[in-house]
Write an enzyme that holds these catalytic residues in place. Structure first.
Site, PDB file in Angstrom:
ATOM      1  CB  CYS A 264      -0.979  -0.047   1.161  1.00 12.34           C
ATOM      2  SG  CYS A 264      -2.378   1.080   0.963  1.00 12.34           S
ATOM      3  CG  HIS A 348      -4.167  -3.857   2.499  1.00 11.24           C
ATOM      4  ND1 HIS A 348      -3.399  -3.438   3.562  1.00 11.24           N
ATOM      5  CD2 HIS A 348      -4.552  -2.726   1.854  1.00 11.24           C
ATOM      6  CE1 HIS A 348      -3.340  -2.113   3.576  1.00 11.24           C
ATOM      7  NE2 HIS A 348      -4.035  -1.663   2.543  1.00 11.24           N
ATOM      8  CD  GLU A 350      -2.803  -6.537   5.140  1.00  9.28           C
ATOM      9  OE1 GLU A 350      -3.468  -5.495   5.285  1.00  9.28           O
ATOM     10  OE2 GLU A 350      -2.051  -6.734   4.171  1.00  9.28           O
TER      11      GLU A 350
END
Length: 374
Positions: A264, A348, A350
Site C-alpha cells: 500500500c 493488502h 494480509e
C-alpha cells in the site's frame, strides 16, 4: 454530515458527540468493520459503508488492526442493534463513543456512494448533537477550509514512537492468537507508516523474526537492528508528503541491495524511491473483493484494497517492472525491481478483512531474503 459543496446529509447520530472534519469515502466490504475502523490507513477519513448492516456482531479485542480507532467516523444504512456474537464485548455504538468516534445511521448509503463515485472523495464534516442543534454555515466553512489529504503527511502521526518486537501469529478459533518464537528466522525490520497488526502476524507466520521501528527512523536506526530484510508498511495520507523523510532511507536500503517488501503506502514509497510518481485517485479503491491480474501468469487474485493514491504506471523507470494490475480500472497494483531484491503491491495480502488469495507474498519475501542473504 455536510459536504464542502454545501450538501447536507441527515441521519440519526450515535457514538460520540461533537464534530469532525475529514475526507468521506465509501467501503464495499460486507464484513470486517472492526478491522476497517481501526486501520491506521483511514486516519482523517469518514467511512460510508455500502453494506447496510454494520455493528451486528459488536466489537471485541481480537478483530482490531491497531490499539485505537483511526477512522474519524462512519455512515451506515440501518440503526445499530444489540450484537449477536459470542466474542462480542461491546456494542458498536458504545465502542465508537468510548473512542470518540461519530456514527450516522439511517442514511441512504447507496445514494451517497453514487455521489462519491461521480464527484470523487469529498471533504466533509460529520457532526452529532442529541438536541439536533447545528451551526450549518460554520460546519460548511469548516469542510471547505480543510486542506484535504493531498499534500498531507499522516504517517508520522499514526506511527509507533518506540521500536518493539512482535511475536504474535495469526488467529485460530480454537486457540486465538499464537505466540511464535522465530529467533532463528530471518530478521525483518518493519517500518511503521501505519502498520496493520495482521501484516505483522503474517510475517511471523512466514517465519520472520520481526522488529517494528517508527516511520521517521533513519537509515542508521534501521540498520542498527541488523535486518535481513526491510518491510515498508501501509499507512494514511499523501505518499509524496511522507516521501520527504521516507524515500532517502529507502534509497539507501536499495543501494546496499537490502531485500524489501512494500504494501500500500509502502508500495507507493518504493515507487517514488526509484523515480516514479504518484497521484490522487478520483474516488480510490476500498473494498474486500477487488480483482487483480497477476501479469506473470495471467491468474486473478481477489484482494482487499484501501487506498486513495496510486502509482502512475507510465512513470515507472526501466528497472521497475509492473507485476499486477487492477481489473477494475487498470491501475498499477504491483511492481518488482529488476536490479534490486525489492517488490511491492498496492493491495493488502494480509486481508483483514478480505480474501487470503495473496498470503503467498509473505512467503515470497522470506524466500527472497534467504536467496539474497543466505
Amino acid at each position: 454530515m455536510v459536504l464542502a459543496d454545501g450538501q447536507m446529509i441527515w441521519g440519526r447520530g450515535f457514538g460520540a458527540t461533537g464534530a469532525k472534519v475529514g475526507e468521506v469515502c465509501f467501503h464495499t466490504a460486507m464484513t470486517g468493520y472492526e478491522e476497517i475502523m481501526t486501520d491506521p490507513s483511514f486516519a482523517s477519513q469518514i467511512i460510508n459503508f455500502t453494506f447496510p448492516h454494520i455493528g451486528n456482531v459488536g466489537a471485541n479485542r481480537e478483530d482490531v488492526e491497531a490499539k485505537t480507532l483511526h477512522a474519524l467516523g462512519c455512515i451506515v444504512r440501518e440503526d445499530v442493534t444489540a450484537p449477536s456474537n459470542f466474542r462480542s464485548l461491546w456494542r458498536f455504538d458504545s465502542w465508537l463513543k468510548d473512542h470518540d468516534r461519530i456514527g450516522l445511521a439511517g442514511v441512504d448509503t447507496r445514494a451517497l456512494t453514487g455521489l462519491l463515485r461521480k464527484k470523487g472523495a469529498q471533504n466533509a464534516v460529520i457532526a452529532h448533537d442529541p438536541k439536533g442543534q447545528f451551526d450549518i454555515p460554520a460546519l460548511i466553512e469548516t469542510a471547505r477550509s480543510w486542506a484535504g489529504l493531498q499534500g498531507m503527511d499522516l504517517a508520522r502521526s499514526v506511527s509507533t514512537h518506540q521500536s518493539y518486537n512482535w511475536q504474535e501469529g495469526i488467529w485460530s478459533l480454537q486457540n486465538g492468537y499464537s505466540v511464535v518464537d522465530n529467533q532463528k528466522g530471518p530478521h525483518v525490520v518493519a517500518i511503521d507508516y501505519g502498520l496493520k497488526h495482521n501484516i505483522l502476524r503474517n510475517l511471523v507466520e512466514a517465519g520472520a523474526r520481526v522488529t517494528v521501528v517508527k516511520a521517521t527512523a533513519s537509515f542508521d536506526e534501521v540498520m542498527a537492528h541488523k535486518p535481513d530484510g526491510v518491510f515498508l508498511s501501509n499507512g494514511p495520507g499523501d505518499p509524496a508528503a511522507t516521501a520527504e523523510y521516507a524515500v532517502p532511507v529507502i534509497r539507501q536500503l536499495l543501494d546496499i541491495k537490502m531485500p524489501i517488501f512494500g504494501i500500500c503506502l509502502g508500495h507507493q514509497l518504493l515507487a517514488l524511491a526509484v523515480g516514479a510518481t504518484t497521484y490522487k485517485m478520483h474516488q480510490g479503491h476500498r473494498g474486500a473483493n477487488h480483482p487483480v491480474k497477476r501479469l506473470d501468469d495471467s491468474k486473478v487474485e481477489i484482494t482487499s484494497m484501501n487506498h486513495g493514491f496510486a502509482v502512475a504506471t507510465d512513470s515507472l523507470p526501466e528497472q521497475a517492472r509492473p507485476t499486477h494490475l487492477s481489473l477494475f480500472d487498470g491501475s498499477l497494483a504491483g511492481l518488482e525491481l529488476t536490479d534490486r531484491p525489492a517488490f511491492s503491491v498496492q493491495y493488502h495480502p494480509e486481508a483483514s478483512p478480505g480474501p487470503q488469495d495473496s498470503y503467498y507474498l509473505f512467503t515470497k519475501f522470506i524466500d527472497l531474503i534467504a536467496k539474497e542473504r543466505p
